[in-house]
Write an enzyme that holds these catalytic residues in place. Sequence first.
Site, short mmCIF file in Angstrom:
data_model
loop_
_atom_site.label_atom_id
_atom_site.label_comp_id
_atom_site.label_asym_id
_atom_site.label_seq_id
_atom_site.Cartn_x
_atom_site.Cartn_y
_atom_site.Cartn_z
N LYS A 52 0.84 -1.21 0.00
CA LYS A 52 0.00 0.00 0.00
C LYS A 52 0.87 1.25 0.00
O LYS A 52 0.60 2.22 -0.73
CB LYS A 52 -0.91 0.00 1.23
CG LYS A 52 -2.02 -1.04 1.19
CD LYS A 52 -2.76 -1.10 2.52
CE LYS A 52 -3.84 -2.17 2.49
NZ LYS A 52 -4.51 -2.39 3.77
N GLN A 96 -4.97 -1.65 9.72
CA GLN A 96 -4.83 -2.99 9.16
C GLN A 96 -5.43 -4.05 10.09
O GLN A 96 -5.10 -4.10 11.27
CB GLN A 96 -3.35 -3.30 8.88
CG GLN A 96 -3.09 -4.61 8.16
CD GLN A 96 -3.63 -4.62 6.75
OE1 GLN A 96 -3.59 -3.61 6.04
NE2 GLN A 96 -4.15 -5.75 6.32
N ASP A 119 -11.40 2.57 4.07
CA ASP A 119 -11.68 1.13 4.04
C ASP A 119 -13.18 0.86 3.91
O ASP A 119 -13.58 -0.25 3.58
CB ASP A 119 -11.17 0.48 5.34
CG ASP A 119 -9.98 -0.44 5.09
OD1 ASP A 119 -9.74 -0.79 3.92
OD2 ASP A 119 -9.31 -0.82 6.06
#
Length: 288
Positions: A52, A96, A119
């Site tokens: 990422k 995460q 997200d």
Amino acid sequence: MTVIDGKALSAKIKEEVRVEVEELKNKEGITPGLAVVLVGDDAASATYVNSKHKACENAGIYSVVHTKPSSTTQEELLELIDEMNNDSKLDGILVQLPLPKHIDTTTVLEAINPFKDVDGFHPYNVGRMVSNLDSFIPATPFGVMRMFEENNIELSGKNCVVIGSSDIVGKPMASLLTNAKATVTVCNSRTKDLSAHTKAADIVIIAVGVPHLLKGDMLKDGAVVIDVGINRLDTGKLTGDADFEDCKEKCSFITPVPGGVGPMTIGMLLKNTLKAAKLRDKREGTNA
């Protein structure tokens, strides 16, 4: 039969983002910013976070990675999120998953400013997505929808089976398909006679983490198979939830593993970060 090339499509999306980021910098003086938080030492998560970070840099997006030990308390993590919510240089915040067991994931995700929730896991964005309103869409289902679009796969009126009901893939996928006027069946580990559902499906999306669960004899001719699963066999080989070799001759379209849905996730995350940067004005006064 067409094998959908997720790598090529992801590269196309990343280039689209890079061009738009450059335009945003030149016209508005805005550099999109993304912060990723990694708690603990999970090797797979670390690799993904690294990818990422590199993708952000290549797209011209300002990128910050906060690496925290597994001993980090929930309070410390919430303090960090509060700091990032109030950092005007950051448009997107991504924690995460999975988090260590002593940290409540729901509490953490709800602490993220919804306008920075790239997200798409905050209840605000989940609710708007289900209601077919503008929102941040979880990157993997978002990527699958882009695959349908790029390959001119019609969804309206089609029978779609989603195997797996996770908050990250299965549930949002079902909502997006429903919004596209598909007829949607969601199957899970309790489903009786899975093949009875898949044999009636025009489109099957599988995301359960069980290698080769979906076989060719469970499909009707011309079915579209989107394999979101990624599993590492004892041999070290990566494989999907669908038995690719067994399924492919039955399919009109199928995604491989690796090289299918996986590469799309980061591309769509960059898309969401760019979108968040364009919403900076709306974000003002919302704890950011």
